[in-house]
Design a protein around this motif. Structure first.
Motif, PDB file in Angstrom:
ATOM      1  N   TYR A 161      -3.827  -8.601   1.089  1.00  0.00           N
ATOM      2  CA  TYR A 161      -3.312  -8.985  -0.219  1.00  0.00           C
ATOM      3  C   TYR A 161      -1.826  -9.266  -0.141  1.00  0.00           C
ATOM      4  N   VAL A 162      -1.367 -10.004  -1.131  1.00  0.00           N
ATOM      5  CA  VAL A 162       0.031 -10.399  -1.221  1.00  0.00           C
ATOM      6  C   VAL A 162       0.416 -10.351  -2.692  1.00  0.00           C
ATOM      7  N   THR A 163       1.663 -10.026  -2.975  1.00  0.00           N
ATOM      8  CA  THR A 163       2.121 -10.058  -4.358  1.00  0.00           C
ATOM      9  C   THR A 163       3.126 -11.197  -4.526  1.00  0.00           C
ATOM     10  N   THR A 164       3.292 -11.638  -5.761  1.00  0.00           N
ATOM     11  CA  THR A 164       4.053 -12.862  -6.016  1.00  0.00           C
ATOM     12  C   THR A 164       5.055 -12.674  -7.151  1.00  0.00           C
TER      13      THR A 164
ATOM     14  N   ALA B 224       8.504  -5.985  -2.053  1.00  0.00           N
ATOM     15  CA  ALA B 224       7.622  -5.020  -2.719  1.00  0.00           C
ATOM     16  C   ALA B 224       7.603  -3.729  -1.932  1.00  0.00           C
ATOM     17  N   ARG B 225       7.149  -2.689  -2.590  1.00  0.00           N
ATOM     18  CA  ARG B 225       7.071  -1.368  -1.965  1.00  0.00           C
ATOM     19  C   ARG B 225       5.924  -1.316  -0.951  1.00  0.00           C
ATOM     20  N   GLU B 226       5.917  -0.280  -0.173  1.00  0.00           N
ATOM     21  CA  GLU B 226       4.820   0.047   0.742  1.00  0.00           C
ATOM     22  C   GLU B 226       4.516  -1.068   1.731  1.00  0.00           C
ATOM     23  N   GLY B 227       5.510  -1.902   2.014  1.00  0.00           N
ATOM     24  CA  GLY B 227       5.311  -2.958   2.991  1.00  0.00           C
ATOM     25  C   GLY B 227       4.410  -4.087   2.557  1.00  0.00           C
ATOM     26  N   VAL B 228       4.178  -4.222   1.260  1.00  0.00           N
ATOM     27  CA  VAL B 228       3.310  -5.286   0.765  1.00  0.00           C
ATOM     28  C   VAL B 228       4.034  -6.630   0.884  1.00  0.00           C
ATOM     29  N   PRO B 229       3.419  -7.648   1.485  1.00  0.00           N
ATOM     30  CA  PRO B 229       4.053  -8.975   1.557  1.00  0.00           C
ATOM     31  C   PRO B 229       4.328  -9.508   0.152  1.00  0.00           C
ATOM     32  N   ALA B 230       5.485 -10.134  -0.043  1.00  0.00           N
ATOM     33  CA  ALA B 230       5.876 -10.624  -1.369  1.00  0.00           C
ATOM     34  C   ALA B 230       6.412 -12.040  -1.256  1.00  0.00           C
TER      35      ALA B 230
ATOM     36  N   THR C 149      -0.302   0.377  -9.495  1.00  0.00           N
ATOM     37  CA  THR C 149      -0.476   1.801  -9.248  1.00  0.00           C
ATOM     38  C   THR C 149      -0.718   2.058  -7.763  1.00  0.00           C
ATOM     39  N   PRO C 150      -0.367   3.240  -7.269  1.00  0.00           N
ATOM     40  CA  PRO C 150      -0.690   3.579  -5.870  1.00  0.00           C
ATOM     41  C   PRO C 150      -2.187   3.506  -5.609  1.00  0.00           C
ATOM     42  N   GLU C 151      -2.987   3.805  -6.642  1.00  0.00           N
ATOM     43  CA  GLU C 151      -4.443   3.759  -6.482  1.00  0.00           C
ATOM     44  C   GLU C 151      -4.934   2.349  -6.161  1.00  0.00           C
ATOM     45  N   LEU C 152      -4.282   1.335  -6.735  1.00  0.00           N
ATOM     46  CA  LEU C 152      -4.684  -0.044  -6.459  1.00  0.00           C
ATOM     47  C   LEU C 152      -4.408  -0.398  -4.998  1.00  0.00           C
ATOM     48  N   HIS C 153      -3.236  -0.034  -4.502  1.00  0.00           N
ATOM     49  CA  HIS C 153      -2.929  -0.288  -3.096  1.00  0.00           C
ATOM     50  C   HIS C 153      -3.930   0.438  -2.186  1.00  0.00           C
ATOM     51  N   ALA C 154      -4.243   1.677  -2.528  1.00  0.00           N
ATOM     52  CA  ALA C 154      -5.185   2.447  -1.712  1.00  0.00           C
ATOM     53  C   ALA C 154      -6.564   1.804  -1.726  1.00  0.00           C
ATOM     54  N   LEU C 155      -6.972   1.287  -2.876  1.00  0.00           N
ATOM     55  CA  LEU C 155      -8.289   0.645  -3.004  1.00  0.00           C
ATOM     56  C   LEU C 155      -8.393  -0.572  -2.101  1.00  0.00           C
ATOM     57  N   LEU C 156      -7.382  -1.438  -2.138  1.00  0.00           N
ATOM     58  CA  LEU C 156      -7.411  -2.650  -1.322  1.00  0.00           C
ATOM     59  C   LEU C 156      -7.384  -2.321   0.162  1.00  0.00           C
TER      60      LEU C 156
END
Length: 365
Positions: free
Chosen positions: A155-158, A163-169, A141-148
């Motif tokens: 954080y990084v996703t796997t 990933a969206r919003e420039g999240v490292p993947a 959720t966008p709320e999770l990204h905002a929280l972190l």
């Protein structure tokens, strides 16, 4: 030699400190600190002295004091959909082992494929002061990204390539993997396909796999009729039920593509129960390359995910991020198409079915 009481080796409150370890080892407190935090720069004989002293004194580091001093807890959190799937278990094990090499501890949360629970787990990890978080997929959720980001937690996703919003993947291209798998089946001569997919809203990896199948078929001028797609939960039982349904409603299919090995292994079990020969009458493929996929009969053609490599890369990325080091761009990791005994040319299947029809007609006459 006694180590407590009047030995003079312990501090006044009886709690073992670095200075106590240093006295017993015959080194300076700075050497003990370096041996604990940067062992690679300490001579092996000194490391061994410190290790013996630590063992003799049953010394443990004061993590709370370290955290106050460095503003780090040397803990990383990971939130996975489930540990009941070996791919995630393998990745978590590799993640933990690599973090341990860096001097970090791993805390694990389980979202059960529920984005709201994922956010709850993330909040709990933040409250425990983790230095970074590992996520799975790109359906948060966008709320999770905002929280972190609000708490400045790297954080990084796997298991996804981007990933969206420039999240490292860090992961593989699931869509391209099933595109290649479907192309391989078409190269064998298959034109009549069935698909079993677990595609809940939170599982973007499996949805991408379904997209890869349909895109490959579309590019080849083949359609996937709605009745040949079964959406199923991730279980052996669902794989069995899906196979029976497809064979009953679309008996002309010669290839079955499943978005997980678990579904495919369930389909193999049901085919055997129905007397349907794999791959003579039906080719079956999975995705994940879990250990059982090579041991079932016939062994399963599938896509292999480098779960251990994903875990290690996620650990290295987060530790570098926490330390403020430069991080190189992340490229998609390679997957492998593993061809085993569950796939073959459909020509044999057509011949077998023609022979069965001829025998049936002869019996009626």
């Amino acid at each position: 030699m006694g180590l407590k009481g009047g030995s003079g080796l312990l501090g006044p409150n009886g709690k073992v400190k670095i200075a106590d370890v240093a006295r017993l080892a015959g080194v300076s407190p700075a050497t003990v600190s370096r041996a604990l935090n940067h062992p690679q720069i300490v001579r092996s004989e000194l490391r061994e002295k410190v290790a013996r002293a630590i063992s003799d004194l049953a010394y443990t580091r004061d993590s709370a004091a370290r955290a106050l001093k460095s503003r780090r807890t040397h803990t990383i959190g990971a939130i996975v959909p489930t540990l009941g799937i070996s791919i995630f278990a393998e990745g978590v094990e590799a993640l933990q082992n690599r973090l341990s090499e860096h001097g970090y501890t791993l805390l694990i949360g389980n979202s059960q494929y529920d984005t709201r629970r994922e956010q709850q787990e993330a909040r709990a990890l933040i409250e425990r002061g983790v230095d970074g978080v590992v996520l799975v997929g790109d359906a948060q959720t966008p709320e999770l990204h905002a929280l972190l980001r609000q708490h400045n937690v790297p954080y990084v996703t796997t298991y996804v390539p981007s990933a969206r919003e420039g999240v490292p993947a860090i992961g593989i291209d699931n869509r391209k993997a099933t595109y290649d798998l479907t192309s391989y089946l078409m190269g064998l001569g298959h034109r009549e396909f069935g698909v079993v997919a677990n595609v809940p809203a939170s599982n973007d990896r499996s949805r991408a796999r379904l997209d890869g199948v349909t895109q490959a078929l579309d590019d080849a001028g083949l359609a996937l009729p709605a009745e040949r797609l079964v959406r199923a939960d991730h279980s052996l039982a669902q794989g069995r039920m899906a196979l029976r349904h497809l064979v009953t409603t679309a008996p002309e299919i010669t290839a079955l593509v499943c978005t997980t090995d678990t579904l495919a292994i369930g389909a193999l079990a049901e085919a055997r129960a129905m007397g349907l020969k794999v791959p003579l009458e039906l080719s079956v493929t999975g995705f994940d390359d879990i250990e059982l996929s090579s041991q079932c009969e016939p062994s399963l053609t599938t896509i292999s995910i480098p779960a251990a490599e994903i875990g290690r890369a996620a650990a290295d990325h987060l530790v570098n991020a926490v330390m403020g080091l430069a991080i190189p761009p992340l490229d998609p990791l390679p997957y492998r198409l593993i061809v085993r005994g569950s796939t073959a040319s459909p020509r044999a299947a057509r011949a077998a079915r023609a022979g069965a029809r001829a025998r049936k007609a002869a019996a009626v006459d």
